[in-house]
Design a protein around this motif. Structure first.
Motif, PDB file in Angstrom:
ATOM      1  N   TYR A   5      44.675  49.470  40.990  1.00 58.07           N
ATOM      2  CA  TYR A   5      43.636  48.429  40.290  1.00 58.07           C
ATOM      3  C   TYR A   5      43.309  47.460  41.470  1.00 58.07           C
ATOM      4  O   TYR A   5      41.971  46.982  41.811  1.00 58.07           O
ATOM      5  N   LEU A   6      44.334  46.893  42.079  1.00 58.62           N
ATOM      6  CA  LEU A   6      44.039  45.859  43.303  1.00 58.62           C
ATOM      7  C   LEU A   6      43.186  46.613  44.513  1.00 58.62           C
ATOM      8  O   LEU A   6      42.214  45.890  44.804  1.00 58.62           O
ATOM      9  N   HIS A   7      43.475  47.620  44.628  1.00 60.70           N
ATOM     10  CA  HIS A   7      42.842  48.261  45.963  1.00 60.70           C
ATOM     11  C   HIS A   7      41.229  48.517  45.355  1.00 60.70           C
ATOM     12  O   HIS A   7      40.332  48.414  46.310  1.00 60.70           O
ATOM     13  N   TRP A   8      41.050  48.998  44.304  1.00 63.32           N
ATOM     14  CA  TRP A   8      39.941  49.295  43.537  1.00 63.32           C
ATOM     15  C   TRP A   8      39.121  48.115  43.765  1.00 63.32           C
ATOM     16  O   TRP A   8      37.717  47.855  44.106  1.00 63.32           O
ATOM     17  N   ILE A   9      39.454  46.843  43.183  1.00 59.30           N
ATOM     18  CA  ILE A   9      38.685  45.482  43.220  1.00 59.30           C
ATOM     19  C   ILE A   9      38.508  45.154  44.535  1.00 59.30           C
ATOM     20  O   ILE A   9      37.366  44.638  44.903  1.00 59.30           O
ATOM     21  N   GLN A  10      39.269  45.082  45.543  1.00 61.67           N
ATOM     22  CA  GLN A  10      39.077  44.623  46.838  1.00 61.67           C
ATOM     23  C   GLN A  10      38.273  45.464  47.617  1.00 61.67           C
ATOM     24  O   GLN A  10      37.437  45.121  48.354  1.00 61.67           O
ATOM     25  N   THR A  11      38.182  46.913  47.158  1.00 61.28           N
ATOM     26  CA  THR A  11      37.185  47.887  47.922  1.00 61.28           C
ATOM     27  C   THR A  11      35.681  47.566  47.255  1.00 61.28           C
ATOM     28  O   THR A  11      34.590  47.795  48.037  1.00 61.28           O
ATOM     29  N   PHE A  12      35.540  47.595  45.778  1.00 67.90           N
ATOM     30  CA  PHE A  12      34.307  47.825  45.293  1.00 67.90           C
ATOM     31  C   PHE A  12      33.754  46.608  44.620  1.00 67.90           C
ATOM     32  O   PHE A  12      32.804  46.599  43.913  1.00 67.90           O
ATOM     33  N   ARG A  13      34.444  45.595  44.510  1.00 69.71           N
ATOM     34  CA  ARG A  13      34.118  44.406  43.751  1.00 69.71           C
ATOM     35  C   ARG A  13      33.688  43.285  44.682  1.00 69.71           C
ATOM     36  O   ARG A  13      34.603  43.287  45.816  1.00 69.71           O
ATOM     37  N   SER A  14      33.111  42.507  44.483  1.00 67.55           N
ATOM     38  CA  SER A  14      32.656  41.365  45.445  1.00 67.55           C
ATOM     39  C   SER A  14      33.270  40.119  45.336  1.00 67.55           C
ATOM     40  O   SER A  14      32.829  39.028  46.122  1.00 67.55           O
ATOM     41  N   PRO A  74      36.705  38.008  45.213  1.00 71.21           N
ATOM     42  CA  PRO A  74      37.857  37.742  45.423  1.00 71.21           C
ATOM     43  C   PRO A  74      38.818  37.217  44.355  1.00 71.21           C
ATOM     44  O   PRO A  74      40.112  37.544  44.340  1.00 71.21           O
ATOM     45  N   SER A  75      38.364  36.177  43.695  1.00 69.18           N
ATOM     46  CA  SER A  75      39.140  35.667  42.598  1.00 69.18           C
ATOM     47  C   SER A  75      39.553  36.806  41.472  1.00 69.18           C
ATOM     48  O   SER A  75      40.502  36.413  40.780  1.00 69.18           O
ATOM     49  N   GLU A  76      38.744  37.736  41.372  1.00 66.66           N
ATOM     50  CA  GLU A  76      39.351  38.996  40.471  1.00 66.66           C
ATOM     51  C   GLU A  76      40.625  39.413  40.854  1.00 66.66           C
ATOM     52  O   GLU A  76      41.424  39.900  40.150  1.00 66.66           O
ATOM     53  N   VAL A  77      40.776  39.608  42.341  1.00 64.85           N
ATOM     54  CA  VAL A  77      42.139  40.012  42.937  1.00 64.85           C
ATOM     55  C   VAL A  77      43.222  38.990  42.072  1.00 64.85           C
ATOM     56  O   VAL A  77      44.359  39.408  42.010  1.00 64.85           O
ATOM     57  N   THR A  78      43.034  37.562  42.379  1.00 58.50           N
ATOM     58  CA  THR A  78      43.950  36.556  42.095  1.00 58.50           C
ATOM     59  C   THR A  78      44.545  36.720  40.620  1.00 58.50           C
ATOM     60  O   THR A  78      45.564  36.705  40.430  1.00 58.50           O
ATOM     61  N   LEU A  79      43.339  36.995  39.794  1.00 58.73           N
ATOM     62  CA  LEU A  79      43.684  37.107  38.239  1.00 58.73           C
ATOM     63  C   LEU A  79      44.555  38.147  38.179  1.00 58.73           C
ATOM     64  O   LEU A  79      45.629  38.226  37.148  1.00 58.73           O
ATOM     65  N   ILE A  80      44.330  39.799  38.809  1.00 58.88           N
ATOM     66  CA  ILE A  80      45.386  40.559  38.539  1.00 58.88           C
ATOM     67  C   ILE A  80      46.667  40.361  39.099  1.00 58.88           C
ATOM     68  O   ILE A  80      47.743  40.680  38.459  1.00 58.88           O
ATOM     69  N   TYR A  81      46.671  39.769  40.383  1.00 57.22           N
ATOM     70  CA  TYR A  81      48.014  39.343  41.121  1.00 57.22           C
ATOM     71  C   TYR A  81      48.710  38.273  39.880  1.00 57.22           C
ATOM     72  O   TYR A  81      49.984  38.453  39.700  1.00 57.22           O
ATOM     73  N   ASP A  82      47.965  37.485  39.207  1.00 56.27           N
ATOM     74  CA  ASP A  82      48.755  36.580  38.380  1.00 56.27           C
ATOM     75  C   ASP A  82      49.267  37.392  37.162  1.00 56.27           C
ATOM     76  O   ASP A  82      50.311  36.852  36.758  1.00 56.27           O
ATOM     77  N   ARG A  83      48.930  38.374  36.639  1.00 57.64           N
ATOM     78  CA  ARG A  83      49.465  39.036  35.740  1.00 57.64           C
ATOM     79  C   ARG A  83      50.555  40.027  36.306  1.00 57.64           C
ATOM     80  O   ARG A  83      51.486  39.834  35.731  1.00 57.64           O
ATOM     81  N   LEU A  84      50.384  40.594  37.639  1.00 59.01           N
ATOM     82  CA  LEU A  84      51.348  41.440  37.951  1.00 59.01           C
ATOM     83  C   LEU A  84      52.588  40.779  38.551  1.00 59.01           C
ATOM     84  O   LEU A  84      53.606  41.129  38.134  1.00 59.01           O
ATOM     85  N   LEU A  85      52.463  39.368  38.931  1.00 56.89           N
ATOM     86  CA  LEU A  85      53.788  38.756  39.440  1.00 56.89           C
ATOM     87  C   LEU A  85      54.548  38.195  38.177  1.00 56.89           C
ATOM     88  O   LEU A  85      55.653  37.574  38.269  1.00 56.89           O
TER      89      LEU A  85
END
Length: 226
Positions: A127-136, A138-149
């Protein structure tokens, strides 16, 4: 082949005969023959995730993409907490350039069903890799990390280290929502409005402020796993 069909009908728990039957049917390269065997086998052994994936691959090669996706959808319906099937399903959607909304819905569905599994690290990473590769954004990455951690899964410390790197390599305003950023930036705004502040002071303060923000941001996330 008729003998093998007879054996599995007489004793559906004869796994060895099933595998021999499947191998024989696969060699025919006939989708109807393969489907008949796999559908009956999986009705008895629905949790053999590798066979679901293999079945879908035959569907893609001998029929079409739509058939393969129908098989994968059936697989996650029958075996919804199979991380391996979900990962394969999502990888196929990414490979076929399905819409972002379609992929996000599938990722969220997968995480809802098995994202709390101790062995779900690879699903989160995909999920993280897809967001970082195909989405523009970066705050979406933070939201996933917030849940993951906040999720006690395997390799959590490695995920946190990855998050540290992510924070260090991005501007704070890019990785959080603007409201959260401006709360942190109030002190900086007061500082630059001071008439006695010179340009060098502003630059030094800004650098210090951003460093402090990053450190505090990481401390909050670190608290999830301590």
């Amino acid at each position: 082949m008729d003998n093998l069909w007879q054996l599995v009908h007489q004793n559906p728990q004869d796994f060895m005969s099933w595998t021999l039957l499947l191998q024989y049917c696969e060699q025919t390269n006939n989708m109807d023959t393969i489907s008949r065997a796999y559908n009956q086998f999986l009705s008895h052994y629905p949790y053999c995730y590798a066979y679901w994936i293999k079945f879908a691959e035959f569907g893609r090669k001998l029929s079409n993409e739509r058939t393969a996706f129908e098989m994968l959808e059936k697989a996650v319906t029958v075996f919804p907490n199979s991380i391996d099937i979900w990962i394969h399903y999502l990888q196929e959607c990414i490979r076929c350039h399905k819409s972002d909304n379609h992929i996000i819905v599938l990722f969220e569905r997968a995480l809802r069903l098995c994202g709390s599994d101790y062995n779900s690290s690879d699903l989160w990473l995909l999920y993280l890799h897809w967001i970082q590769t195909f989405r523009s954004d970066p705050s979406e990455v933070t939201l996933i990390y917030d849940r993951l951690l906040q999720t006690p899964i395997k390799k959590l410390c490695q995920h946190f280290e990855n998050f540290v790197t992510f924070v260090e390599n991005n501007n704070p305003i890019d990785i959080i929502n603007k409201n959260e950023y401006h709360l942190n930036d109030n002190e900086y705004n007061d500082f630059i409005n001071n008439s006695k502040t010179n340009c060098i002071d502003i630059i030094q303060f800004k650098r210090s402020s951003e460093l402090s923000f990053n450190v505090n941001h990481l401390k909050v996330r670190l608290s999830y796993i301590i």
